[in-house]
Design a protein around this motif. Sequence first.
Motif, PDB file in Angstrom:
ATOM      1  N   GLY A  33       0.807  -1.220   0.000  1.00  0.00           N
ATOM      2  CA  GLY A  33       0.000   0.000   0.000  1.00  0.00           C
ATOM      3  C   GLY A  33       0.837   1.265   0.000  1.00  0.00           C
ATOM      4  O   GLY A  33       0.477   2.260  -0.632  1.00  0.00           O
ATOM      5  N   SER A  36       2.610   1.476  -3.740  1.00  0.00           N
ATOM      6  CA  SER A  36       1.801   1.360  -4.960  1.00  0.00           C
ATOM      7  C   SER A  36       1.310   2.722  -5.446  1.00  0.00           C
ATOM      8  O   SER A  36       0.842   3.543  -4.661  1.00  0.00           O
ATOM      9  CB  SER A  36       0.596   0.443  -4.718  1.00  0.00           C
ATOM     10  OG  SER A  36      -0.150   0.308  -5.918  1.00  0.00           O
ATOM     11  N   ASN A  39      -4.475   2.461  -6.252  1.00  0.00           N
ATOM     12  CA  ASN A  39      -5.100   1.947  -5.032  1.00  0.00           C
ATOM     13  C   ASN A  39      -4.894   0.441  -5.016  1.00  0.00           C
ATOM     14  O   ASN A  39      -5.333  -0.249  -5.941  1.00  0.00           O
ATOM     15  CB  ASN A  39      -6.591   2.270  -4.999  1.00  0.00           C
ATOM     16  CG  ASN A  39      -6.850   3.719  -4.698  1.00  0.00           C
ATOM     17  OD1 ASN A  39      -6.063   4.361  -4.004  1.00  0.00           O
ATOM     18  ND2 ASN A  39      -7.939   4.247  -5.213  1.00  0.00           N
ATOM     19  N   GLY A  73      -0.425  -4.453  -6.109  1.00  0.00           N
ATOM     20  CA  GLY A  73      -0.130  -3.054  -6.367  1.00  0.00           C
ATOM     21  C   GLY A  73       0.779  -2.922  -7.574  1.00  0.00           C
ATOM     22  O   GLY A  73       1.242  -3.921  -8.137  1.00  0.00           O
TER      23      GLY A  73
END
Length: 192
Positions: A33, A36, A39, A73
């Motif tokens: 997260g 990336s 999203n 991601g």
Amino acid sequence: MDFASSNGATRSTTSAKIVVAGGFGVGKTTFVGAVSEINPLRTEAVMTSASAGIDDLTHAPDKTTTTVAMDFGRITLDEDLILYLFGTPGQDRFWFMWDDLVRGAIGAVVLVDTRRLADCFPAVDYFENSGLPFVIALNGFDGHQPYGPEEVREALQIGPEAPIITTDARNRGEAKSALITLVEHALMARLR
């Protein structure tokens, strides 16, 4: 993939698959997260009483969800290199998916919480046995790294060919640096 540049010349873009692995609660979802550019896709499920006594929450008492399939991601490292990131679930009951998640990957980042080093043994064993290049990324929790890279190398009995680095999975720059280290390591492994 080929793209036209601003001067009309065609340049080629390369993509590569990277696996982010490690034990339960070491920061794999956070790592994907943080770095990336899209999203991230997360397959998180709420932890229930069924995991009581199975999932050790000693070092992650506020953890309420867990990855049950994968995290996904993407990051563009350079205008001609895109990495697709696949985070594995950490619990052994989900290891049956690892072969599918790893297929086609150029390498893996194994996140390690040095407060519970034994939790990374299965991931390290998996990548050593598969021959897939990997780096060990020591994820400092609360800015704390109780053991340095060489102490961890000795404890894991990993040879000098596998890079061991420190990182903070919450920090985009540090996660990106870990990915660059892995890509460089994977390229060098191919040249040997």
